[in-house]
Enzyme design. Structure first.
Site, PDB file in Angstrom:
ATOM      1  N   SER A  14       0.585  -1.281   0.113  1.00 17.16           N
ATOM      2  CA  SER A  14      -0.200   0.073  -0.064  1.00 17.16           C
ATOM      3  C   SER A  14       1.072   0.877  -0.038  1.00 17.16           C
ATOM      4  O   SER A  14       2.123   1.374   0.862  1.00 17.16           O
ATOM      5  CB  SER A  14      -1.087   0.181   1.250  1.00 17.16           C
ATOM      6  N   TYR A  23      -1.262  -1.893   9.996  1.00 19.16           N
ATOM      7  CA  TYR A  23      -1.278  -2.229   8.790  1.00 19.16           C
ATOM      8  C   TYR A  23      -0.280  -2.029   7.526  1.00 19.16           C
ATOM      9  O   TYR A  23      -0.015  -2.585   7.736  1.00 19.16           O
ATOM     10  CB  TYR A  23      -2.901  -1.403   7.950  1.00 19.16           C
TER      11      TYR A  23
END
Ligand code: NAP
Length: 246
Positions: A141, A154
Site C-alpha cells: 500500500s 496495517y
C-alpha cells in the site's frame, strides 16, 4: 485468443474489490483464473460467471489465506485441475485502523495473520510450485511511504510484504520467475470506503494531482502488465499506483 492461453493464475481475495477486477482482467487476457475467497462464496461465483461470459475460464476456490493447510490445498486443487500454476496475485488483505495506543491484541494478530502470514503462506507454495516463467504479484500500500496516523499495524504488515518481495525475487534465480509488489493509493472498494465520511473520502481523493480515487480497474491494469509479456523485465520492485499521491 490471447497470448496467455494455457497459463493459470491464482488471485487471492478475488470475490470483491480490487481482486475481483484483477480476476476479470486476467480472464480477459487469457489466463485460467482461480478466484480465491474467504467467506463470500456467492460473490466469487459471480466473478467466475463474468469471466466465463467474457469467454474465459475460471473456478472459485475457498481458502482462508492465513491457514497454511487451506492454501496448500488450494494449490493442489489448481495443479490437479489445470496442470500447474504460473501466476500468484497476493491481493487478499484487511485493514483495521486505530492509533497505535488503542490497538487491541486481536486486531494486531488478525492483520498479521491475513496480510503477512497469509501472504507468506501463498509465497511459500509459489516458491515450491510455480512453473518456469512464473510471476508473483504481492500487495502493499502507498501508506508504507506516507506513514499516516492510525496505519501503524496495517502499514507495518505491508512494509514486511515489500521486504519479502525483494528477497523472494532473488531466491527465484534461475527459474525466470519475477516477484513484484503493487502498492495502491486510495481505491474505491469496501476496504477503503467503509467507515469514512464523505468529506474524508473527498479529501483523500484530492490528495493526488489527478484528483480522484483509484478504481479497481486502474490497479488491475498494473497487475496485468506485471503478469503479462510486457512485464518480463520488471523484477523485485514495488510499483506505487496512486495517481501521484506519493
Ligand atoms: P476489499 O474490497 O475489502 O476485498 C478484500 C478481498 O480479500 C475480498 O475478496 C475478501 O474475501 C478477501 N479476503 C479477506 N480476508 C481473506 C482471507 N483471510 N483469505 C482469503 N481472502 C480474504 O479490499 P480491496 O480494497 O480490494 O483490497 C485488496 C488489496 O489491496 C488488499 O491487500 C489491500 O490491503 C490493498 N490495498 C487496498 C487499497 C484501497 O484503497 N482499497 C489501498 C492500498 C492497498 P471475502 O469477500 O470472502 O471476505
Amino acid at each position: 485468443m490471447s497470448v496467455e492461453s494455457n497459463k493459470v493464475a491464482i488471485v487471492t481475495g478475488a470475490s470483491r474489490g480490487i481482486g475481483a477486477a484483477i480476476a476479470e482482467r486476467l480472464g480477459k487476457d487469457g489466463f485460467t483464473v482461480v478466484v480465491n475467497y474467504a467467506g463470500s462464496a456467492a460473490s466469487a461465483e459471480d466473478v467466475v460467471r463474468k469471466i466465463e461470459q467474457a469467454g474465459g475460464k475460471a473456478v472459485a476456490a475457498q481458502a482462508d489465506v492465513s491457514d497454511a493447510e487451506a492454501v496448500r490445498h488450494m494449490f493442489d486443487t489448481a495443479e490437479t485441475a489445470f496442470g500447474g500454476v504460473d501466476v500468484l496475485v497476493n491481493n487478499a488483505g484487511i485493514m483495521l485502523l486505530s492509533p497505535l495506543v488503542n490497538v487491541d491484541d486481536a486486531s494486531f494478530d488478525r492483520q498479521i495473520a491475513i496480510n503477512l502470514k497469509g501472504t507468506f503462506n501463498t509465497l511459500r507454495e509459489a516458491a515450491k510450485r510455480l512453473r518456469e516463467g512464473g510471476r508473483v504479484i504481492n500487495f502493499s500500500s502507498s501508506v508504507v511511504g506516507l506513514k499516516p496516523e492510525s496505519y501503524a499495524v496495517y502499514a507495518g504488515t505491508k512494509a514486511a510484504v515489500e521486504t519479502m518481495t525483494g528477497i523472494m525475487s532473488k531466491e527465484m534465480r534461475g527459474r525466470k520467475i519475477t516477484v513484484n509488489a503493487v502498492a495502491p493509493g486510495p481505491t474505491a472498494t469496501d476496504l477503503f470506503l467503509n467507515g469514512k465520511s464523505d468529506e474524508l473520502i473527498d479529501r483523500l481523493a484530492k490528495a493526488n494531482p489527478l484528483e480522484r480515487l483509484g478504481t479497481p480497474d486502474d490497479i488491475a491494469s498494473v497487475v496485468a502488465f506485471l503478469a503479462g509479456p510486457d512485464g518480463t523485465w520488471v523484477n523485485g520492485q514495488v510499483l506505487r499506483a496512486n495517481g501521484g499521491m506519493i
